[in-house]
Design an enzyme around this catalytic site. Structure first.
Site, PDB file in Angstrom:
ATOM      1  N   ARG A  58       0.833  -1.215   0.000  1.00  0.00           N
ATOM      2  CA  ARG A  58       0.000   0.000   0.000  1.00  0.00           C
ATOM      3  C   ARG A  58       0.864   1.261   0.000  1.00  0.00           C
ATOM      4  NH1 ARG A  58      -2.127   1.781   4.557  1.00  0.00           N
ATOM      5  NH2 ARG A  58      -2.414  -0.294   5.437  1.00  0.00           N
TER       6      ARG A  58
ATOM      7  N   ASP B 292      -7.178  18.527 -15.145  1.00  0.00           N
ATOM      8  CA  ASP B 292      -7.482  17.152 -15.545  1.00  0.00           C
ATOM      9  C   ASP B 292      -7.115  17.046 -17.021  1.00  0.00           C
ATOM     10  OD1 ASP B 292      -8.670  14.811 -16.475  1.00  0.00           O
ATOM     11  OD2 ASP B 292     -10.308  14.901 -15.023  1.00  0.00           O
TER      12      ASP B 292
ATOM     13  N   LYS C   7      -8.338   5.798 -19.462  1.00  0.00           N
ATOM     14  CA  LYS C   7      -8.696   6.242 -20.818  1.00  0.00           C
ATOM     15  C   LYS C   7      -7.519   6.068 -21.780  1.00  0.00           C
ATOM     16  CE  LYS C   7     -12.301   7.526 -18.448  1.00  0.00           C
ATOM     17  NZ  LYS C   7     -13.411   6.628 -18.235  1.00  0.00           N
TER      18      LYS C   7
ATOM     19  N   TYR D 237     -15.977  16.569 -15.992  1.00  0.00           N
ATOM     20  CA  TYR D 237     -16.509  15.199 -15.981  1.00  0.00           C
ATOM     21  C   TYR D 237     -17.607  15.130 -14.915  1.00  0.00           C
ATOM     22  CZ  TYR D 237     -16.670  10.364 -14.393  1.00  0.00           C
ATOM     23  OH  TYR D 237     -17.095   9.138 -13.971  1.00  0.00           O
TER      24      TYR D 237
HETATM   25  N1  PLP Z   1     -11.697  12.651 -15.511  1.00  0.00           N
HETATM   26  C1  PLP Z   1     -12.243  12.548 -16.739  1.00  0.00           C
HETATM   27  C2  PLP Z   1     -12.016  13.658 -17.720  1.00  0.00           C
HETATM   28  C3  PLP Z   1     -13.006  11.446 -17.092  1.00  0.00           C
HETATM   29  O1  PLP Z   1     -13.542  11.363 -18.327  1.00  0.00           O
HETATM   30  C4  PLP Z   1     -13.206  10.416 -16.124  1.00  0.00           C
HETATM   31  C5  PLP Z   1     -14.041   9.218 -16.435  1.00  0.00           C
HETATM   32  O2  PLP Z   1     -14.727   9.154 -17.424  1.00  0.00           O
HETATM   33  C6  PLP Z   1     -12.641  10.556 -14.857  1.00  0.00           C
HETATM   34  C7  PLP Z   1     -11.879  11.677 -14.582  1.00  0.00           C
HETATM   35  C8  PLP Z   1     -12.833   9.496 -13.789  1.00  0.00           C
HETATM   36  O3  PLP Z   1     -11.975   8.433 -14.041  1.00  0.00           O
HETATM   37  P1  PLP Z   1     -12.190   6.918 -13.520  1.00  0.00           P
HETATM   38  O4  PLP Z   1     -13.368   6.358 -14.240  1.00  0.00           O
HETATM   39  O5  PLP Z   1     -10.883   6.278 -13.851  1.00  0.00           O
HETATM   40  O6  PLP Z   1     -12.444   6.991 -12.056  1.00  0.00           O
END
Ligand code: PLP
Length: 375
Positions: free
Chosen positions: A47, A171, A196, A99
């Site tokens: 961890r 992000d 992604k 998101y």
């Molecule tokens: N940030 C963006 C731009 C996303 O598109 C997503 C998920 O679609 C996330 C964060 C969250 O990621 P996760 O599904 O890996 O938790």
């Protein structure tokens, strides 16, 4: 070294024990101490640290140009740890169309915990200035945004945030470090859902935070992760690192295919609007051209026939998969409003497309057939 080379070599070395060129998988949860109680290899417990995770983190630093990085169990876990590192009473400014999970996390968990949240249109600098007050500790950026593909001027918003001593966090999931380098524009932290494009094959969940420099704030994020345990498994790290090796070439293909498809969709009589920052008609085209080296693989379309037409198009595609998520080699299509829930501002007529690496002409033919409503 250029990014294609870093993506393949950063964080990896030939295994000193066996000569293996591909990194081995270290599944051990625990690591032996010396007789004097020390940890000669600097590993103690899974961890805390794991060799596969360290390799991934070193590679992420090299890609983003950061100083330190931490890999997480998901993009959402990474996002959550950043907000948890603030104090109740602190204020954050977040884009309306971040998101949807980021908005839900803030509304349902962080606001009741005491965080003050202001949502703003980050493309409007006057609105950003009005939203940032002296108690603002952090400004969240997501560009291109999800699912409207709005483009935020990273340098300009970061400068406004820094004036009040707030952190600027980007992000960078959609653009990836191949197309956009937030640290070069002044950002303090970069966040990824590595689920992604970085993983790239829709078969692994992960997240990451990369910091431009070491700081007390980042130490607190690491402490929260270490105590809370939102860490990825060694195999998940291994998969993401493997995915990253081809990221620069995959991004070239995603950009090329999305550009062709966006131009084709734009001239189709059934389509009301195409949201793709590579189109000169897009409101963020000028800024995207400056801060991105390519316009990405994501686009959204609004159909003239509204929700019904959007569902009909999604129903009739054969190559595109009707599924959420993005950034994999296969193309996906999704009606976002119906998945985002009651707080959504996404038009009902909108479909989001994650343009994959199939042949562009096949993708165009698939959309053509679907728009005719042919089974
Ligand atoms: N940030 C963006 C731009 C996303 O598109 C997503 C998920 O679609 C996330 C964060 C969250 O990621 P996760 O599904 O890996 O938790």
């Amino acid at each position: 070294m250029e990014i294609e080379t870093r993506a393949i070599h950063a964080g990896r070395q030939v295994d000193p024990a066996t000569g293996a060129v591909v990194p081995p998988l270290y599944l051990s949860t625990t690591f032996e101490r010396e007789a004097d109680g020390s940890y000669p290899h600097n590993y103690n417990y899974i961890r805390d640290r794991n060799p596969n995770r360290v390799m991934l983190e070193d590679c992420l630093c090299a890609l983003e140009g950061g100083k330190v990085a931490s890999a997480f169990a998901s993009g959402s876990a990474a996002t959550m740890s950043i907000f948890q590192a603030l104090n109740p009473g602190d204020r954050v400014v977040v884009p309306h169309d971040a998101y949807s999970g980021t908005g839900t996390l803030l509304r349902s968990l962080m606001q009741p915990w005491g965080l003050k949240v202001a949502f703003a249109d980050m493309t409007n600098l006057q609105e950003v200035k009005a939203a940032i007050t002296s108690d603002t500790r952090l400004v969240w950026l997501e560009t291109p945004s999800n699912p409207m593909l709005k483009i935020t001027d990273i340098g300009a918003v970061t400068a406004i945030a820094h004036k009040v001593g707030a952190l600027s966090v980007c992000d960078n999931t959609w653009a990836t470090p191949v197309l956009q380098q937030p640290f070069a524009l002044g950002c303090d932290l970069v966040v990824h859902s590595t689920t992604k494009y970085l993983g790239g094959h829709s078969d692994v969940l992960g997240g990451a935070i990369i910091a431009q420099k070491e700081s007390e704030f980042f130490e607190k994020v690491l402490h929260i992760q270490h105590i809370g345990g939102a860490v990825p498994s060694p195999f998940d790290c291994w998969l993401i690192l493997r995915g990253i090796a081809t990221l620069p070439y995959r991004m070239k293909g995603h950009c090329e295919n999305a550009d062709k498809l966006a131009r084709w969709l734009q001239q189709h009589r059934a389509i009301a609007r195409v949201h793709y920052p590579g189109l000169s008609t897009h409101s963020g085209y000028a800024i995207a051209s400056q801060q991105m080296s390519g316009f990405g693989g994501m686009l959204s379309v609004e159909l003239k026939g509204g929700k019904e037409a959007a569902f009909a198009m999604a129903a009739h595609v054969k190559l595109f998969r009707r599924a959420t998520s993005l950034g994999g080699v296969e193309s996906l299509i999704e009606h976002r409003a119906s998945i985002e829930g009651k707080n959504t501002r996404t038009p009902d007529s909108l479909l989001r497309l994650s343009v994959g690496l199939e042949n562009a002409e096949d993708l165009i033919a698939d959309c053509d057939r679907a728009l005719k409503g042919n089974p």
